[in-house]
Scaffold this motif. Structure first.
Motif, short mmCIF file in Angstrom:
data_model
loop_
_atom_site.label_atom_id
_atom_site.label_comp_id
_atom_site.label_asym_id
_atom_site.label_seq_id
_atom_site.Cartn_x
_atom_site.Cartn_y
_atom_site.Cartn_z
N UNK A 112 29.76 45.43 41.32
CA UNK A 112 30.62 45.77 41.84
C UNK A 112 30.50 47.37 41.51
N UNK A 113 29.12 47.93 41.36
CA UNK A 113 29.64 49.75 41.98
C UNK A 113 29.44 50.12 42.54
N UNK A 114 27.67 49.59 43.79
CA UNK A 114 28.47 50.26 44.85
C UNK A 114 29.86 50.42 45.68
N UNK A 115 30.95 49.49 45.25
CA UNK A 115 32.16 48.82 46.10
C UNK A 115 32.71 50.48 45.27
N UNK A 116 32.78 50.19 44.55
CA UNK A 116 33.46 51.57 43.07
C UNK A 116 33.52 52.56 43.66
N UNK A 144 36.01 55.59 45.67
CA UNK A 144 35.56 57.16 45.29
C UNK A 144 35.25 57.98 46.56
N UNK A 145 34.22 57.75 47.17
CA UNK A 145 33.67 58.45 48.43
C UNK A 145 35.37 58.77 49.44
N UNK A 146 35.17 57.36 49.63
CA UNK A 146 37.07 57.29 51.14
C UNK A 146 38.14 57.14 50.58
N UNK A 147 38.11 58.00 49.16
CA UNK A 147 39.69 57.73 48.16
C UNK A 147 39.92 58.40 49.76
#
Length: 121
Positions: free
Chosen positions: A65-69, A73-76
């Motif tokens: 789930x780290x890449x999804x998190x 953050x990147x596309x907030x």
């Protein structure tokens, strides 16, 4: 463990090839998982090596789930701009999943024979 990981990755690769070759709207890993399920049904279940390897992978599932998190953050900014369609899709998909699960459970429980008891005879 290497053989079991290779088996999992081969089924994922086969699923990807099928999905891309036939231009299916289903992700390749989902097709690969279905093919693996069918292979395990025919074989009579997973071997001990595959069982242990998949257990180890499941123990560390949270790392996936780290890449999804990171994506959140990147596309907030984009998520903030399109929050309404995301919330609607989230609620509709959750409701649909619950409804389908309930219908399948209801269908399966109606097909199951009722147990007979000694007192009822």
């Amino acid at each position: 463990m290497i053989a079991a990981l290779t088996l999992l990755l081969v089924f994922q690769l086969v699923g990807e090839v099928i999905a891309r070759a036939l231009a299916l709207p289903i992700p390749g890993p989902v097709i690969g998982m279905a093919l693996l399920f069918l292979a395990l049904l025919v074989r009579g279940g997973p071997g001990e090596d595959l069982r242990q390897t998949s257990g180890q992978l499941l123990q560390h599932l949270s790392l996936l789930f780290v890449p999804a998190g990171t994506g959140i953050v990147i596309y907030g900014d984009r998520i903030a701009a399109e929050w309404l369609p995301l919330v609607v899709a989230l609620f509709l998909s959750t409701f649909l999943a619950l409804a389908v699960t309930a219908l399948v459970l209801q269908a399966l429980t109606h097909k199951r024979p009722k147990p007979t008891t000694e007192a009822g005879k």
